[in-house]
Design a protein around this motif. Structure first.
Motif, PDB file in Angstrom:
ATOM      1  N   ALA A 251       0.833  -1.207   0.000  1.00 24.23           N
ATOM      2  CA  ALA A 251       0.000   0.000   0.000  1.00 24.23           C
ATOM      3  C   ALA A 251       0.866   1.255   0.000  1.00 24.23           C
ATOM      4  N   MET A 252       1.990   1.218   0.712  1.00 22.95           N
ATOM      5  CA  MET A 252       2.902   2.361   0.720  1.00 22.95           C
ATOM      6  C   MET A 252       3.539   2.543  -0.660  1.00 22.95           C
ATOM      7  N   GLN A 253       3.815   1.441  -1.335  1.00 19.14           N
ATOM      8  CA  GLN A 253       4.479   1.507  -2.635  1.00 19.14           C
ATOM      9  C   GLN A 253       3.523   1.912  -3.755  1.00 19.14           C
ATOM     10  N   ASN A 254       2.288   1.432  -3.680  1.00 20.75           N
ATOM     11  CA  ASN A 254       1.355   1.604  -4.796  1.00 20.75           C
ATOM     12  C   ASN A 254       0.198   2.561  -4.522  1.00 20.75           C
ATOM     13  N   GLY A 255       0.017   2.940  -3.252  1.00 16.02           N
ATOM     14  CA  GLY A 255      -1.144   3.746  -2.901  1.00 16.02           C
ATOM     15  C   GLY A 255      -2.351   2.861  -2.642  1.00 16.02           C
ATOM     16  N   ILE A 256      -3.391   3.450  -2.044  1.00 16.93           N
ATOM     17  CA  ILE A 256      -4.580   2.660  -1.726  1.00 16.93           C
ATOM     18  C   ILE A 256      -5.773   3.589  -1.507  1.00 16.93           C
ATOM     19  N   THR A 257      -6.951   3.101  -1.857  1.00 19.82           N
ATOM     20  CA  THR A 257      -8.186   3.816  -1.556  1.00 19.82           C
ATOM     21  C   THR A 257      -8.928   3.049  -0.471  1.00 19.82           C
ATOM     22  N   ILE A 258      -9.243   3.725   0.615  1.00 19.31           N
ATOM     23  CA  ILE A 258      -9.939   3.105   1.739  1.00 19.31           C
ATOM     24  C   ILE A 258     -11.341   3.703   1.810  1.00 19.31           C
ATOM     25  N   GLU A 259     -12.339   2.876   1.629  1.00 19.15           N
ATOM     26  CA  GLU A 259     -13.726   3.361   1.603  1.00 19.15           C
ATOM     27  C   GLU A 259     -14.188   3.837   2.978  1.00 19.15           C
ATOM     28  N   ASP A 260     -13.730   3.153   4.024  1.00 20.35           N
ATOM     29  CA  ASP A 260     -14.073   3.587   5.378  1.00 20.35           C
ATOM     30  C   ASP A 260     -12.779   3.880   6.130  1.00 20.35           C
ATOM     31  N   ALA A 261     -12.399   5.156   6.103  1.00 18.84           N
ATOM     32  CA  ALA A 261     -11.145   5.570   6.735  1.00 18.84           C
ATOM     33  C   ALA A 261     -11.405   6.343   8.024  1.00 18.84           C
ATOM     34  N   ARG A 262     -12.494   5.989   8.699  1.00 19.44           N
ATOM     35  CA  ARG A 262     -12.840   6.703   9.935  1.00 19.44           C
ATOM     36  C   ARG A 262     -11.994   6.246  11.116  1.00 19.44           C
ATOM     37  N   ILE A 263     -11.496   5.011  11.059  1.00 19.73           N
ATOM     38  CA  ILE A 263     -10.629   4.529  12.141  1.00 19.73           C
ATOM     39  C   ILE A 263      -9.311   5.301  12.077  1.00 19.73           C
ATOM     40  N   GLY A 264      -8.917   5.855  13.190  1.00 22.46           N
ATOM     41  CA  GLY A 264      -7.710   6.675  13.229  1.00 22.46           C
ATOM     42  C   GLY A 264      -7.992   8.149  13.063  1.00 22.46           C
ATOM     43  N   ALA A 265      -9.253   8.480  12.710  1.00 24.27           N
ATOM     44  CA  ALA A 265      -9.630   9.873  12.509  1.00 24.27           C
ATOM     45  C   ALA A 265     -10.140  10.486  13.806  1.00 24.27           C
ATOM     46  N   HIS A 266     -10.263  11.803  13.817  1.00 27.14           N
ATOM     47  CA  HIS A 266     -10.888  12.477  14.959  1.00 27.14           C
ATOM     48  C   HIS A 266     -12.362  12.109  14.979  1.00 27.14           C
ATOM     49  N   LYS A 267     -12.936  11.995  16.169  1.00 24.48           N
ATOM     50  CA  LYS A 267     -14.324  11.543  16.299  1.00 24.48           C
ATOM     51  C   LYS A 267     -15.316  12.456  15.593  1.00 24.48           C
ATOM     52  N   ASN A 268     -14.962  13.728  15.403  1.00 25.65           N
ATOM     53  CA  ASN A 268     -15.877  14.667  14.753  1.00 25.65           C
ATOM     54  C   ASN A 268     -15.620  14.827  13.253  1.00 25.65           C
TER      55      ASN A 268
END
Length: 275
Positions: free
Chosen positions: A166-183
């Motif tokens: 993923a670091m080498q090729n890139g990636i699209t994450i449909e649900d990237a809420r984990i790791g984000a601010h709660k708001n």
């Protein structure tokens, strides 16, 4: 022989005065930020050519007489902007104030920097290099650039082959809420390939990695590693656009070096003036 219209065209351009937003004019030529300037305008404390203005869309030229109260605000075309490096510690918010009462970077910075604007952000739990400037154009140009950002990260697990791919090729994450601010309202996120990375320690309990990216999305690295079940335990920014922390102690500031200012002026397409 065809007439040369270049000289007459240049004269017309010189005669024509550039109009800029009033809040931008005030932020460039005073110690107020654009937001603070907007408030002054709304409160009726700003005059143009002797008349009070309250319309935030108002534009002015250098020939206009602009006042805040009784103080005249003059355009300084030779104004040399200032950029500082701050080694932000963990436990500070990159904001003017915090509704939760947490410490902000402006509680630590000297009062003379209270009107400086931040180039991007580092979240409450992150540390490292933060650039600030008294020039909004510099801030916007750096913040929205593709300049390299270098980070040192510690995660609570193994850097697997999937993470490397993923670091080498890139990636699209449909649900990237984990790791984000709660708001945060951002859900899906696309991550471009990392420019470089160096896995310094790779173990079951924790791993350390140095990464180079050229984006500045909201909690980008925390979201990226969280997708692979890895919590970011420590995150420190070491460089931004070739400007490094070097040996700057945590919680301290420094001015850019002459060489760093020179490179910044080249980036801003300006003449290299002495600082």
């Amino acid at each position: 022989m065809k007439p040369n219209n270049t000289s007459s065209k240049n004269k017309k351009e010189e005669i024509k005065e550039e109009l800029i937003r009033l809040n931008k004019f005030l932020s460039h030529n005073s110690n107020y930020s654009r937001r603070e300037a907007d408030k002054l305008i709304e409160e009726g404390r700003v005059k143009i050519n002797g008349k009070v203005v309250t319309n935030l869309a108002t534009k002015v030229s250098s020939k206009d007489d602009v006042q805040i109260g009784k103080k005249n605000i003059k355009e300084d075309k030779n104004k040399i902007y200032t950029v500082i490096v701050y080694n932000k510690p963990k436990g500070e918010i990159v904001s003017k104030n915090d509704p939760q009462g947490r410490r902000t970077i402006y509680d630590s910075l000297e009062k003379k920097y209270k009107h400086f604007l931040c180039v991007g952000r580092l979240d409450y739990s992150s540390e490292g290099l933060l650039l600030l400037s008294d020039n909004v154009d510099v801030v916007n140009s750096l913040m929205h650039s593709d300049l390299e950002r270098v980070y040192k990260i510690k995660v609570n697990g193994v850097i697997t082959k999937s993470v490397e791919e993923a670091m080498q090729n890139g990636i699209t994450i449909e649900d990237a809420r984990i790791g984000a601010h709660k708001n945060s309202k951002i859900t899906a996120m696309t991550f471009a390939p990392f420019l470089a990375y160096d896995i310094q320690t790779n173990g079951e309990k924790f791993s350390k990695i140095k990464v180079v990216i050229n984006e500045g999305k909201n909690r980008e690295l925390r979201r990226f590693f969280a997708h692979f079940g890895l919590d970011v335990l420590d995150l420190k920014r070491l460089e931004y656009g070739g400007i490094s922390l070097n040996n700057l102690p945590t919680g301290k500031t420094r001015f850019l070096s002459k060489e760093e200012y020179k490179n910044l002026r080249i980036f801003m397409n300006e003449d290299d003036r002495s600082i």
